[in-house]
Design a protein around this motif. Sequence first.
Motif, PDB file in Angstrom:
ATOM      1  N   ARG A 205       0.820  -1.209   0.000  1.00 19.32           N
ATOM      2  CA  ARG A 205       0.000   0.000   0.000  1.00 19.32           C
ATOM      3  C   ARG A 205       0.856   1.262   0.000  1.00 19.32           C
ATOM      4  O   ARG A 205       0.416   2.315  -0.487  1.00 19.32           O
ATOM      5  CB  ARG A 205      -0.941  -0.011   1.206  1.00 19.32           C
ATOM      6  N   LEU A 221      -0.977  -3.460  -6.016  1.00 20.18           N
ATOM      7  CA  LEU A 221      -2.400  -3.496  -5.683  1.00 20.18           C
ATOM      8  C   LEU A 221      -2.964  -4.912  -5.847  1.00 20.18           C
ATOM      9  O   LEU A 221      -3.812  -5.353  -5.058  1.00 20.18           O
ATOM     10  CB  LEU A 221      -3.148  -2.510  -6.579  1.00 20.18           C
ATOM     11  N   ALA A 225      -4.803  -7.412  -2.952  1.00 16.34           N
ATOM     12  CA  ALA A 225      -6.034  -8.196  -3.117  1.00 16.34           C
ATOM     13  C   ALA A 225      -5.795  -9.673  -2.808  1.00 16.34           C
ATOM     14  O   ALA A 225      -6.642 -10.335  -2.188  1.00 16.34           O
ATOM     15  CB  ALA A 225      -6.567  -8.036  -4.541  1.00 16.34           C
ATOM     16  N   SER A 236     -13.246  -6.994   0.765  1.00 18.75           N
ATOM     17  CA  SER A 236     -12.170  -6.034   0.529  1.00 18.75           C
ATOM     18  C   SER A 236     -11.340  -6.424  -0.682  1.00 18.75           C
ATOM     19  O   SER A 236     -10.900  -5.570  -1.460  1.00 18.75           O
ATOM     20  CB  SER A 236     -11.273  -5.926   1.760  1.00 18.75           C
ATOM     21  N   THR A 240     -10.654  -4.118  -3.936  1.00 19.75           N
ATOM     22  CA  THR A 240      -9.297  -3.798  -4.387  1.00 19.75           C
ATOM     23  C   THR A 240      -9.120  -4.153  -5.860  1.00 19.75           C
ATOM     24  O   THR A 240      -8.504  -3.403  -6.623  1.00 19.75           O
ATOM     25  CB  THR A 240      -8.273  -4.555  -3.532  1.00 19.75           C
TER      26      THR A 240
END
Length: 263
Positions: A205, A221, A225, A236, A240
């Motif tokens: 992140r 990213l 995930a 979530s 993502t």
Amino acid sequence: MSGTENRRLPAIASIRGVAVLFAALGVQQANAGLFDDEEARRQVSELTVKLNERLDTAARGQMELASQIQALRDETARLRGQVETLTYELDSVKKRQQDFYVDLDGRLRKIEAPAPTSVDAKTTDDGKPASEPPRKVASDPAAEAREYEAALNLFRANKLKEAAAAFEAFARAHPDSTLAPNAYYWLGNAHYALRDCRKTIEAQRVVVSKWPTHAKASDALLNVATCQQELGDSKSARATLEALLAKYPDTPAATAAKQRLKK
């Protein structure tokens, strides 16, 4: 015939009768004994036959059991061989994947390396050097590259704990380096290899938030995930993946995100 002889005749007859009775009883007892012996022999014979049948059945069962045990041993050996083969192949795939990403990392760094620029000293109208705001101490790109390569070599050698510590130390020491996003990216990968998804998410992140246009941002990213899914947070993870498609639609990571969203 005298009277005495007449008295003896009934007595003799009585004695003979008793003798005959005893003889008859003796014959019956002999027959009974003979009958008992024959019955006992018959029962013993039947028991022997039944016992032999049971022993034969038990022997056959033991042979079948032994055969099944041997078959299970053979199957276990075969499966163990397959597991060892698959483990070796998986390790080889992981090694090739690491080598691929390391090589890709080197190629990207060559592309991303800033061109050296010459700085001319500014002067005022009277010929004196113009005052400038204080500058940060100039970093040594060559030294940074060596430090970064050392951390990368640790990762390549599968020394994951040492690699994670080295990448983290590099990122803290050189927060403004052009290699900082790469360091955070590989820091996340090292934590993932160590099965620490929470630290993986934190590192990846940082890449996405501080360097959203970096070449590794989309992959970072996607890694977020992946960890969210492994932590059981499917909601979530889906969010993502959708964000990845929106921000980086033309990247290989976006292609992978599309495939995952279809499942």
